[in-house]
Design a protein around this motif. Sequence first.
Motif, PDB file in Angstrom:
ATOM      1  N   MET A 246       0.840  -1.201   0.000  1.00 44.91           N
ATOM      2  CA  MET A 246       0.000   0.000   0.000  1.00 44.91           C
ATOM      3  C   MET A 246       0.870   1.243   0.000  1.00 44.91           C
ATOM      4  O   MET A 246       1.958   1.244   0.590  1.00 44.91           O
ATOM      5  N   ASP A 247       0.388   2.282  -0.643  1.00 44.44           N
ATOM      6  CA  ASP A 247       1.089   3.557  -0.668  1.00 44.44           C
ATOM      7  C   ASP A 247       0.989   4.190   0.718  1.00 44.44           C
ATOM      8  O   ASP A 247      -0.110   4.464   1.202  1.00 44.44           O
ATOM      9  N   ALA A 248       2.118   4.424   1.360  1.00 45.25           N
ATOM     10  CA  ALA A 248       2.102   4.964   2.717  1.00 45.25           C
ATOM     11  C   ALA A 248       1.602   6.402   2.767  1.00 45.25           C
ATOM     12  O   ALA A 248       1.175   6.876   3.821  1.00 45.25           O
ATOM     13  N   VAL A 249       1.616   7.101   1.634  1.00 46.30           N
ATOM     14  CA  VAL A 249       1.156   8.496   1.587  1.00 46.30           C
ATOM     15  C   VAL A 249      -0.349   8.560   1.357  1.00 46.30           C
ATOM     16  O   VAL A 249      -1.073   9.287   2.044  1.00 46.30           O
ATOM     17  N   THR A 250      -0.864   7.789   0.405  1.00 55.35           N
ATOM     18  CA  THR A 250      -2.279   7.867   0.035  1.00 55.35           C
ATOM     19  C   THR A 250      -3.131   6.729   0.603  1.00 55.35           C
ATOM     20  O   THR A 250      -4.349   6.840   0.668  1.00 55.35           O
ATOM     21  N   GLY A 251      -2.494   5.619   0.971  1.00 52.00           N
ATOM     22  CA  GLY A 251      -3.217   4.465   1.455  1.00 52.00           C
ATOM     23  C   GLY A 251      -3.732   3.539   0.372  1.00 52.00           C
ATOM     24  O   GLY A 251      -4.308   2.489   0.672  1.00 52.00           O
ATOM     25  N   GLU A 252      -3.557   3.880  -0.876  1.00 51.00           N
ATOM     26  CA  GLU A 252      -4.065   3.053  -1.965  1.00 51.00           C
ATOM     27  C   GLU A 252      -3.253   1.763  -2.108  1.00 51.00           C
ATOM     28  O   GLU A 252      -2.036   1.759  -1.921  1.00 51.00           O
ATOM     29  N   THR A 253      -3.935   0.665  -2.433  1.00 54.06           N
ATOM     30  CA  THR A 253      -3.251  -0.594  -2.713  1.00 54.06           C
ATOM     31  C   THR A 253      -2.522  -0.478  -4.046  1.00 54.06           C
ATOM     32  O   THR A 253      -3.123  -0.146  -5.062  1.00 54.06           O
ATOM     33  N   VAL A 254      -1.223  -0.737  -4.034  1.00 51.81           N
ATOM     34  CA  VAL A 254      -0.388  -0.601  -5.231  1.00 51.81           C
ATOM     35  C   VAL A 254      -0.314  -1.926  -5.980  1.00 51.81           C
ATOM     36  O   VAL A 254      -0.437  -1.971  -7.201  1.00 51.81           O
ATOM     37  N   TRP A 255      -0.083  -3.015  -5.274  1.00 46.24           N
ATOM     38  CA  TRP A 255      -0.074  -4.331  -5.887  1.00 46.24           C
ATOM     39  C   TRP A 255      -0.284  -5.393  -4.818  1.00 46.24           C
ATOM     40  O   TRP A 255      -0.155  -5.124  -3.619  1.00 46.24           O
ATOM     41  N   ALA A 256      -0.637  -6.593  -5.259  1.00 45.59           N
ATOM     42  CA  ALA A 256      -0.790  -7.721  -4.360  1.00 45.59           C
ATOM     43  C   ALA A 256      -0.342  -8.988  -5.086  1.00 45.59           C
ATOM     44  O   ALA A 256      -0.645  -9.179  -6.263  1.00 45.59           O
ATOM     45  N   VAL A 257       0.383  -9.845  -4.397  1.00 43.89           N
ATOM     46  CA  VAL A 257       0.868 -11.108  -4.943  1.00 43.89           C
ATOM     47  C   VAL A 257       0.319 -12.240  -4.083  1.00 43.89           C
ATOM     48  O   VAL A 257       0.530 -12.249  -2.863  1.00 43.89           O
ATOM     49  N   ARG A 258      -0.382 -13.185  -4.716  1.00 46.25           N
ATOM     50  CA  ARG A 258      -0.949 -14.272  -3.939  1.00 46.25           C
ATOM     51  C   ARG A 258       0.127 -15.239  -3.477  1.00 46.25           C
ATOM     52  O   ARG A 258       0.956 -15.699  -4.260  1.00 46.25           O
ATOM     53  N   ALA A 259       0.097 -15.539  -2.160  1.00 43.65           N
ATOM     54  CA  ALA A 259       1.078 -16.451  -1.582  1.00 43.65           C
ATOM     55  C   ALA A 259       0.559 -17.880  -1.529  1.00 43.65           C
ATOM     56  O   ALA A 259       1.337 -18.834  -1.626  1.00 43.65           O
ATOM     57  N   GLY A 260      -0.756 -18.049  -1.342  1.00 43.28           N
ATOM     58  CA  GLY A 260      -1.325 -19.384  -1.252  1.00 43.28           C
ATOM     59  C   GLY A 260      -2.764 -19.325  -0.781  1.00 43.28           C
ATOM     60  O   GLY A 260      -3.304 -18.234  -0.548  1.00 43.28           O
ATOM     61  N   THR A 261      -3.384 -20.469  -0.628  1.00 40.28           N
ATOM     62  CA  THR A 261      -4.781 -20.539  -0.208  1.00 40.28           C
ATOM     63  C   THR A 261      -4.927 -21.504   0.957  1.00 40.28           C
ATOM     64  O   THR A 261      -4.151 -22.453   1.104  1.00 40.28           O
ATOM     65  N   GLY A 262      -5.940 -21.247   1.788  1.00 39.91           N
ATOM     66  CA  GLY A 262      -6.255 -22.152   2.876  1.00 39.91           C
ATOM     67  C   GLY A 262      -5.553 -21.809   4.173  1.00 39.91           C
ATOM     68  O   GLY A 262      -4.697 -20.912   4.244  1.00 39.91           O
ATOM     69  N   VAL A 263      -5.913 -22.542   5.227  1.00 44.27           N
ATOM     70  CA  VAL A 263      -5.461 -22.218   6.569  1.00 44.27           C
ATOM     71  C   VAL A 263      -3.952 -22.327   6.733  1.00 44.27           C
ATOM     72  O   VAL A 263      -3.354 -21.594   7.530  1.00 44.27           O
ATOM     73  N   MET A 264      -3.276 -23.192   5.993  1.00 49.45           N
ATOM     74  CA  MET A 264      -1.843 -23.382   6.187  1.00 49.45           C
ATOM     75  C   MET A 264      -1.013 -22.209   5.697  1.00 49.45           C
ATOM     76  O   MET A 264       0.179 -22.127   5.992  1.00 49.45           O
ATOM     77  N   PHE A 265      -1.622 -21.284   4.956  1.00 46.96           N
ATOM     78  CA  PHE A 265      -0.900 -20.070   4.551  1.00 46.96           C
ATOM     79  C   PHE A 265      -1.217 -18.891   5.475  1.00 46.96           C
ATOM     80  O   PHE A 265      -0.813 -17.762   5.216  1.00 46.96           O
ATOM     81  N   ASN A 266      -1.932 -19.144   6.568  1.00 50.45           N
ATOM     82  CA  ASN A 266      -2.160 -18.124   7.584  1.00 50.45           C
ATOM     83  C   ASN A 266      -0.841 -17.845   8.296  1.00 50.45           C
ATOM     84  O   ASN A 266      -0.138 -18.769   8.712  1.00 50.45           O
TER      85      ASN A 266
END
Length: 295
Positions: A246-266
């Motif tokens: 997230m942009d620390a100045v505006t708060g907007e989400t800049v990008w996101a990369v999926r790491a995984g799915t399900g409880v084991m990626f918590n």
Amino acid sequence: EVLDLSGVVPEDDCLLSLMPDWQGRGIWFATQDGRVGLAEPGSEPQVLELGAGIANSMAADLTGLYVVTDGDFFKLDVGEDGSPEILWSAAYDNSGVDKTGQLSPGSGTTPTVLPSGLVAITDNAEPRMNVVFYDATDGSKVCQEPVFGEGESSTDNSLVAVGSASVVVENNFGNDSPLSPTLGRRLPGGYARVDVVQSGECQTAWTNDEIGVSTVPKVSLANGLLYGYTNRPNSWRVSSWYVTAMDAVTGETVWAVRAGTGVMFNNHGAPVTLAPDGSLYVPALTGMVRVRDGS
């Protein structure tokens, strides 16, 4: 060397946090039942009882040690006789409720020391939690700002310093176990940046609806990005986990990369860690997640 604390930490208490003294006078320690002390090799540890439980870590600077209990916020130092002493204490608004998403009926944050001479925590107020700034010298309250929605605000992670008088807070409300965000359940979530302005008042600079379940986020002042580990439910009722910038100045989400799915990626409370080579690490229940800069 070994520091033996068995004589000052009873069997029904437990060691919670360690912190090197800024001036090299020993190692500060805190226990769950509210004992804080200073230990150094070759001498008997000195202990001060603060009268309420401690559920978070401590922070230190050149002028002393900061610790928050379930009742009050304290600044300590070493007295002339070598034992810990209270420099100041400050009460904070506390509903007395162990809110969902927190581990204790008090503040969920480790104190955050800022370059401007301020120190910040969150309280445990209802219907909305506040980000509270104090003068680090005398403990006087500078200002406070409510964050997130009524009846759904709590945090159990440190505030992130952004510059000299700003912090980012993450909403952990609803996170009671690694299973809380599974099966597509949407938690309230949210990030907010709170600033102290020149008039000595607090104001919310921005909010972002990303769901940081239990991450200790980090900010890079070099590129101006705040990095979190977020959860995104979907129509298939599968929780997906993302490294989100997230942009620390505006708060907007800049990008996101999926790491995984399900409880084991918590990540289950583990922090985001930034490395000099541009890599980002997040421990998860299934192992370590690494994201690195692309070409």
